[in-house]
Design an enzyme around this catalytic site. Structure first.
Site, PDB file in Angstrom:
ATOM      1  N   HIS A   1      11.789  -8.273   9.575  1.00 29.62           N
ATOM      2  CA  HIS A   1      10.803  -8.475   8.524  1.00 29.62           C
ATOM      3  C   HIS A   1      11.655  -7.797   7.355  1.00 29.62           C
ATOM      4  O   HIS A   1      11.748  -6.653   7.225  1.00 29.62           O
ATOM      5  CB  HIS A   1       9.676  -7.724   8.735  1.00 29.62           C
ATOM      6  CG  HIS A   1       8.427  -7.515   7.894  1.00 29.62           C
ATOM      7  ND1 HIS A   1       7.245  -8.060   7.849  1.00 29.62           N
ATOM      8  CD2 HIS A   1       8.469  -6.575   6.683  1.00 29.62           C
ATOM      9  CE1 HIS A   1       6.675  -7.814   6.872  1.00 29.62           C
ATOM     10  NE2 HIS A   1       7.490  -7.023   6.125  1.00 29.62           N
TER      11      HIS A   1
ATOM     12  N   CYS B   1       4.714  -3.095  -0.500  1.00 28.80           N
ATOM     13  CA  CYS B   1       3.830  -2.133   0.274  1.00 28.80           C
ATOM     14  C   CYS B   1       3.226  -1.153  -0.689  1.00 28.80           C
ATOM     15  O   CYS B   1       4.039  -0.242  -1.293  1.00 28.80           O
ATOM     16  CB  CYS B   1       4.342  -1.370   1.529  1.00 28.80           C
ATOM     17  SG  CYS B   1       3.650  -0.150   2.278  1.00 28.80           S
TER      18      CYS B   1
ATOM     19  N   ASN C   1       8.297  -9.822  -0.352  1.00 28.13           N
ATOM     20  CA  ASN C   1       8.977 -10.332   0.894  1.00 28.13           C
ATOM     21  C   ASN C   1      10.131 -11.363   0.698  1.00 28.13           C
ATOM     22  O   ASN C   1      10.029 -11.884  -0.422  1.00 28.13           O
ATOM     23  CB  ASN C   1       7.963 -10.624   1.799  1.00 28.13           C
ATOM     24  CG  ASN C   1       7.067  -9.757   2.223  1.00 28.13           C
ATOM     25  OD1 ASN C   1       6.161  -9.343   1.495  1.00 28.13           O
ATOM     26  ND2 ASN C   1       6.975  -9.267   3.617  1.00 28.13           N
TER      27      ASN C   1
ATOM     28  N   HIS D   1      12.287  -7.434   3.334  1.00 28.53           N
ATOM     29  CA  HIS D   1      11.888  -7.475   1.694  1.00 28.53           C
ATOM     30  C   HIS D   1      12.933  -7.758   0.868  1.00 28.53           C
ATOM     31  O   HIS D   1      14.203  -7.722   1.450  1.00 28.53           O
ATOM     32  CB  HIS D   1      11.042  -6.238   1.185  1.00 28.53           C
ATOM     33  CG  HIS D   1       9.692  -6.133   1.990  1.00 28.53           C
ATOM     34  ND1 HIS D   1       8.430  -6.317   0.983  1.00 28.53           N
ATOM     35  CD2 HIS D   1       9.205  -6.066   3.040  1.00 28.53           C
ATOM     36  CE1 HIS D   1       7.451  -6.402   1.790  1.00 28.53           C
ATOM     37  NE2 HIS D   1       7.904  -5.896   3.207  1.00 28.53           N
TER      38      HIS D   1
ATOM     39  N   ARG E   1      -1.292 -11.097   3.584  1.00 31.87           N
ATOM     40  CA  ARG E   1      -1.456  -9.801   4.047  1.00 31.87           C
ATOM     41  C   ARG E   1      -0.448  -9.034   3.265  1.00 31.87           C
ATOM     42  O   ARG E   1      -0.712  -8.521   2.055  1.00 31.87           O
ATOM     43  CB  ARG E   1      -1.299  -9.710   5.248  1.00 31.87           C
ATOM     44  CG  ARG E   1      -1.780  -8.176   5.896  1.00 31.87           C
ATOM     45  CD  ARG E   1      -0.836  -7.038   5.656  1.00 31.87           C
ATOM     46  NE  ARG E   1       0.496  -7.384   6.464  1.00 31.87           N
ATOM     47  CZ  ARG E   1       1.548  -6.671   6.122  1.00 31.87           C
ATOM     48  NH1 ARG E   1       1.405  -5.648   5.305  1.00 31.87           N
ATOM     49  NH2 ARG E   1       2.770  -7.029   6.724  1.00 31.87           N
ATOM     50  N   ASP E   2       0.850  -9.113   3.469  1.00 32.96           N
ATOM     51  CA  ASP E   2       1.975  -8.478   2.751  1.00 32.96           C
ATOM     52  C   ASP E   2       1.933  -8.722   1.277  1.00 32.96           C
ATOM     53  O   ASP E   2       2.009  -8.045   0.442  1.00 32.96           O
ATOM     54  CB  ASP E   2       3.097  -8.396   3.668  1.00 32.96           C
ATOM     55  CG  ASP E   2       4.262  -7.217   3.544  1.00 32.96           C
ATOM     56  OD1 ASP E   2       3.793  -6.383   2.782  1.00 32.96           O
ATOM     57  OD2 ASP E   2       4.952  -7.366   4.163  1.00 32.96           O
TER      58      ASP E   2
END
Ligand code: HMG
Ligand code: MG
Length: 305
Positions: free
Chosen positions: A211, A244, A253, A213, A19-20
């Site tokens: 989370h 993003c 990430n 990055h 996803r990310d």
């Protein structure tokens, strides 16, 4: 750094690569590629995999085939598969696809919130409250992201007090965990303890995930600091993919490969096979049009693993 007295013996790694990692990719990735990537991550022992996002295809075209990806993956027993949901329309899509765990994504700064989901923080929390209520009533689990918790690309500094208050509001609406998120990879080990300490005044340790990055190469150092404070859930993306689309300057990430290498070295269990993870990273590297950021993934590739 403080002593390792509270350092967890086991860590849950939330694999957000599909996803990310892929939401911002410009390469011509097929649905079959996304499915194969996820199946390889499952085979590597990833305990939680974020499969995709039921967001607007006008906003994030790359995630438009999430239903087909969901239907195509081979779900392994014991693995949690999850997906982002921005609103009631997304919840309906997720429910129709058979999703049992979703993630909502709020922000700690109003400008980013508007750029990302076209709603300010308050408006978004009101909408997410309804999403949570309906999802939980339907038997789903809901995770909550809190973006820009370490800084905003539009507003700059974000206060830890704001982050902790918003984290507690997410927990109040029923999320089982808050992923305190460094959207643009600006956090550093001098800052991380202040944010975690503030968050832990409002929500329990076991509901707190991080989370990161890795824009500035600080993600692993931040994890080490967070481990020493007892945090035991971290998000990461295979190979260090990611970014993003609505956060200028956000690059990959934290690479799962780097995280697993470090945790293995510390003797902290994850259940993830670095060798098989490297295969998943090498697979996706062959599909995207740039090299992977993870040095560990690169080293594994050069050894032919
Ligand atoms: P909007 O334009 O305000 O939505 O977008 P709307 O409600 O006005 O609807 C506009 C159109 O979109 C309508 O279609 C809706 O039906 C449709 P039309 O009538 O024009 O044909 N629509 C949808 N279609 C499919 N699925 C949906 C959906 N919702 C509306 N769920 C919206 C608001 C929230 C939808 C939009 O802004 C959006 O999808 N944003 C998502 C952006 C995104 O995915 N960003 C990346 C993920 S967040 C992230 O990366 C950060 C994170 O990693 C943590 C960190 O690092 O900080 C999680
Ligand atoms: Mg992110």
């Amino acid at each position: 750094m403080s002593s390792a007295a509270t350092e967890p013996r086991r860590v849950t790694v939330v694999e957000v690569g599909p996803r990310d990692g892929l939401q911002n990719e410009t390469a011509d990735l097929s649905t079959a590629d996304r499915i194969e990537f996820i199946n390889r991550l499952s085979a590597a022992g990833a305990p939680v995999i974020e499969v995709g996002a039921f967001v607007s295809p006008q906003w994030v075209p790359r995630m438009r085939d999430t239903e087909a990806v969901w239907a195509g993956i081979a779900q392994r027993d014991g693995v949690r598969y999850t997906a982002l949901v921005p609103n009631m329309a997304g919840l309906e899509r997720a429910a129709n696809a058979g999703v049992r765990e979703i993630a909502i994504f709020a922000a700690s700064s109003d400008t980013f919130s508007r750029k990302n989901i076209n709603q300010g923080i308050e408006e978004s929390l009101a909408a997410y409250k309804q999403v949570c209520h309906c999802a939980i009533a339907a038997g789903m689990r809901v995770r909550g992201y809190l973006s820009t918790a370490f800084g905003c690309p539009y507003e700059g500094e974000v206060s830890p007090a704001t982050v902790s208050t918003l984290a507690s509001r997410l927990v109040e609406m029923g999320v089982f965990e808050v992923a305190v998120s460094d959207t643009i990879g600006i956090a550093h080990p001098g800052q991380v303890p202040h944010v975690i300490e503030a968050v832990l005044t409002k929500i329990p340790l076991e509901k707190t995930a991080l989370h990161f990055h890795d824009t500035r190469g600080m993600a692993l150092a931040n994890v080490l600091v967070a481990l020493s404070m007892g945090i035991s859930t971290f998000d990461a993306a295979a190979g260090g993919l990611g970014g993003c689309p609505y956060a200028p300057g956000a690059s990959g990430n934290l690479a799962t490969d780097d995280l697993i290498y470090m945790l293995d070295g510390l003797g902290i269990e994850t259940g993830v096979s670095l060798e098989k993870l490297s295969e998943a990273s090498a697979f996706i590297a062959s599909k995207v049009d740039h090299p992977l950021r993870s040095r560990v993934a690169q080293a594994a590739g050069s050894r032919g693993l």
